[in-house]
Design an enzyme around this catalytic site. Structure first.
Site, PDB file in Angstrom:
ATOM      1  CD  GLU A   1      -3.007  -0.810  -0.229  1.00 18.83           C
ATOM      2  OE1 GLU A   1      -3.043   0.536  -0.682  1.00 18.83           O
ATOM      3  OE2 GLU A   1      -3.600  -1.753  -0.691  1.00 18.83           O
TER       4      GLU A   1
ATOM      5  CE1 TYR B   1      -7.321   2.674  -0.490  1.00 16.17           C
ATOM      6  CE2 TYR B   1      -4.928   2.920  -0.428  1.00 16.17           C
ATOM      7  CZ  TYR B   1      -6.060   2.104  -0.784  1.00 16.17           C
ATOM      8  OH  TYR B   1      -5.765   0.995  -1.452  1.00 16.17           O
TER       9      TYR B   1
ATOM     10  CG  ASP C   1      -7.819   4.313  -4.262  1.00 11.63           C
ATOM     11  OD1 ASP C   1      -8.984   4.128  -4.763  1.00 11.63           O
ATOM     12  OD2 ASP C   1      -6.897   3.605  -4.830  1.00 11.63           O
TER      13      ASP C   1
END
Ligand code: SF4
Length: 226
Positions: A45, A128, A146
């Protein structure tokens, strides 16, 4: 008592079902989708913020080869971490990830938290990323919105959503789709993200080949139904 079923609820149920079916057939086999290891999910991520999937795949494997655990990353000198990140750009992410590894080993016994409210307090983790780690590592019922996901939800349900109130609306809609923890929360969030990456992109909305076009406000307009 029987569950109420309004046209809106029905439309969202169909949206979810069609999206998930499409993802099972067309979703890409990406390395971070084969794991629920929180550290690996977190690394992916952080890397995917501002970098394309294709570029991240190689860096991801190399980085994990050098720092296979959060403890290994925490113990590394900053120069080594920066070197391992070379080529990915936005070095701030590497510094944040390194600081995060040190905080997690010092304050959380090396276990990356599962609660988005705790995750969001870690270095470099915004709403997010907190939702993504909670959902993709722990299969928690957390929305992960996102820019890709926000775009899909805006086009599909709230074409006029704008500003902070619009963001809240999109987030509430995303949360409404993931009410229960478990594999279905993981799958739905991945599927929504994948649709935004492959079909409903920033450059073009490919409504003609979109699996949820009949449930999407923009898709219906495209077909002259609204
Ligand atoms: S129908 Fe079009 S606008 Fe709606 S989600 Fe699909 S690609 Fe995006």
């Amino acid at each position: 008592m029987p569950r109420l079923s309004t046209p809106r609820v029905e439309r969202r149920r169909r949206f979810r079902a069609k999206l998930v079916r499409w993802f099972r057939r067309h979703g890409r086999d990406l390395p971070w989708r084969r794991t629920r290891d929180p550290y690996r999910v977190l690394v992916s991520e952080m890397m995917l913020q501002q970098t394309q999937v294709g570029r991240v795949v190689d860096f991801y494997a190399r980085f994990l080869g050098q720092f296979p655990t959060i403890e290994a990353l925490a113990a590394a000198p900053p120069a080594r971490v920066r070197e391992a990140w070379a080529g990915l750009g936005y070095y701030r992410r590497a510094a944040d990830l390194h600081r995060l590894a040190r905080v997690v080993t010092a304050d959380h016994g090396g276990a990356i938290p599962a609660d988005p409210d705790v995750l969001v307090r870690l270095p470099g983790v915004g709403p997010y990323t907190a939702g993504a780690v909670a959902s993709f590592a722990y299969e928690r019922a957390a929305p992960a919105v996102d820019t890709n996901v926000a775009r899909v939800l805006r086009r599909a349900f709230h074409p006029r959503a704008a500003g902070a109130a619009g963001d809240r609306r999109l987030r509430d809609t995303a949360a409404g789709f993931v009410r229960r923890s478990g594999p279905s929360a993981w799958t739905f969030n991945q599927a929504l993200m994948e649709l935004g990456a492959l079909v409903c992109t920033a450059r073009v909305a490919r409504c003609g080949s979109c699996p949820v076009r009949r449930e999407c406000v923009t898709g219906m307009r495209d077909r002259g139904e609204r």
